[in-house]
Design an enzyme around this catalytic site. Structure first.
Site, mmCIF file in Angstrom:
data_model
loop_
_atom_site.group_PDB
_atom_site.id
_atom_site.type_symbol
_atom_site.label_atom_id
_atom_site.label_comp_id
_atom_site.label_asym_id
_atom_site.label_seq_id
_atom_site.Cartn_x
_atom_site.Cartn_y
_atom_site.Cartn_z
ATOM 1 N N ASP A 1 -4.272 -6.624 4.449
ATOM 2 C CA ASP A 1 -5.351 -7.500 4.919
ATOM 3 C C ASP A 1 -5.317 -8.861 4.227
ATOM 4 O OD1 ASP A 1 -6.422 -5.600 6.668
ATOM 5 O OD2 ASP A 1 -7.530 -4.645 5.029
ATOM 6 N N ASN B 1 0.843 -1.196 0.000
ATOM 7 C CA ASN B 1 0.000 0.000 0.000
ATOM 8 C C ASN B 1 0.876 1.243 0.000
ATOM 9 O OD1 ASN B 1 0.520 0.764 2.902
ATOM 10 N ND2 ASN B 1 -0.416 -1.257 3.211
ATOM 11 N N PHE C 1 -4.656 2.615 14.703
ATOM 12 C CA PHE C 1 -4.974 3.613 13.690
ATOM 13 C C PHE C 1 -6.024 3.047 12.746
ATOM 14 C CE2 PHE C 1 -1.412 5.855 15.221
ATOM 15 C CZ PHE C 1 -1.383 7.124 14.647
#
Length: 400
Positions: free
Chosen positions: A279, A210, A323
């Site tokens: 994920d 990411n 977060f």
């Protein structure tokens, strides 16, 4: 820490533009800033620029009394908790060394009992001139503090020592100065911070990841250190230097990060899970580069272990801070994560906000806890991290 008052004395040189940035950085760090300017400084930048950044009146004339009930330079001298002369020219250094008071800045500096910091900015040969060196030595002996200039390309075309220190570095020094003057709220605490992305390999040359830069996580680690903690930073693949006095452990995948945190979890007092963990990962990673084929291709993915949820399930005495980087309904998802992950705090940020998100030097967040929510405006990530951890430590730890 109560809001401290910083008086910025700006003298004439091309580095005045840095003083505008310094004003902004200090305000972002929650300091009350007032600015004084010499006539020469006004040739480079107008007082309006400093007024806009500080949200306070700017003082340029000893005889311009903005409040008839007060003598301006005496009032400012008494008001300040700290005075910074930035940029400090050879001229003002010479005046101060010889007790000359002929303008707003020099009269105020002679009248104050506050600490005075000097940030020189001048030509390399001027800085090395024996008269300037002699004046600086006099001021050091008088108890003034110098913020050493850096080396590099100067506006005059020379390369050497004389560049005013960067606004971010001066602001960090001011924060440390006032923090060290107060009890360190995280002194003796062991803190683990995760930062950056994780990388899940598809084959030896491709991966899933990411856009996380790791800047916010590194800022949280530095803030915890500055507040007294013993910090371990578990970092995914990022291009950031290791902060001083912080133990860094580099990892690659979500599984690597989970193992690094769990192996130290029992001894931790606080865990700050700011990493953007993948994920999903490829169910089968190829040993060799996957060759291009005709038509489409599909990669079967499987869930990675939810690190924050795992930590929440195993929590005993630890304070757990997570977060939530979201693109829509950020607060709703943040509140949900607080409960489902058994966290104590969730720091929510909408990564579509132009003032926050991945890669930026600033961030806009809301701190979510079971007691309620606290929103923070766009702030430099390091300043934001300091404010977040100061607030949390005041809520969680007894400082009596």
């Amino acid at each position: 820490m109560e809001q401290k008052k910083v008086l910025l004395a700006v003298t004439g040189g091309i580095a005045v533009y840095k003083a505008v940035a310094l004003t902004s950085k200090l305000v972002q760090a929650n300091f009350d800033v007032k600015v004084m300017m010499t006539e020469s400084a006004q040739q480079f930048v107008t007082p309006l620029s400093f007024q806009a950044m500080s949200r306070n009146d700017v003082y340029v004339d000893t005889f311009d009394e903005k409040d008839s009930a007060k003598i301006a330079h005496i009032d400012l001298a008494d008001w300040a908790d700290l005075i910074i002369v930035a940029p400090a020219t050879a001229n003002v250094i010479g005046k101060l060394a010889n007790g000359i008071a002929d303008d707003m800045i020099t009269t105020t500096l002679l009248a104050t009992e506050a600490p005075i910091w000097i940030a020189p900015a001048m030509n390399v040969h001027m800085y090395a001139n024996r008269a300037v060196e002699r004046n600086m030595q006099v001021l050091r002996e008088d108890g003034l503090t110098f913020i050493e200039p850096g080396e590099g390309y100067l506006a005059c075309g020379y390369v050497g020592k004389g560049r005013m220190e960067e606004p971010e570095a001066i602001t960090e020094r001011v924060v440390r100065y006032f923090t060290e003057a107060n009890p360190l709220p995280l002194k003796g605490k062991r803190v683990i911070v995760t930062a950056g992305p994780t990388l899940e390999r598809i084959d030896p040359v491709r991966y899933i990841s990411n856009f996380s830069s790791g800047k916010m996580g590194f800022a949280m680690a530095e803030a915890a250190r500055d507040l007294g903690a013993d910090v371990t930073l578990v970092a995914g693949p990022v291009s950031l230097d290791t902060p001083a006095r912080i133990q860094r452990i580099d990892v690659e995948s979500a599984a690597d990060m989970l193992e690094a945190v769990l192996s130290r979890y029992d001894e931790a007092d606080i865990v700050i899970k700011s990493a953007a963990v993948a994920d999903y990962r490829p169910k089968h990673a190829a040993d060799q580069k996957m060759k291009k084929q005709e038509g489409d291709a599909a990669i079967e993915l499987e869930r990675t272990t939810d690190i924050l949820k795992t930590l929440g399930a195993q929590k005993t005495h630890q304070l757990l801070i997570g977060f939530a980087a979201e693109t829509n309904d950020a607060l709703t998802y943040g509140r949900g994560k607080l409960e489902s992950k058994n966290a104590d705090y969730i720091i929510v940020n909408d990564v579509t906000n132009p003032d926050g998100g991945f890669g930026n030097d600033t961030n806009v967040v809301t701190l979510v806890s079971r007691e309620g929510e606290k929103s923070y405006p766009a702030l430099d990530k390091r300043m934001l991290a300091h404010q977040l951890l100061t607030y949390i430590s005041e809520k969680e730890f007894d400082h009596s």
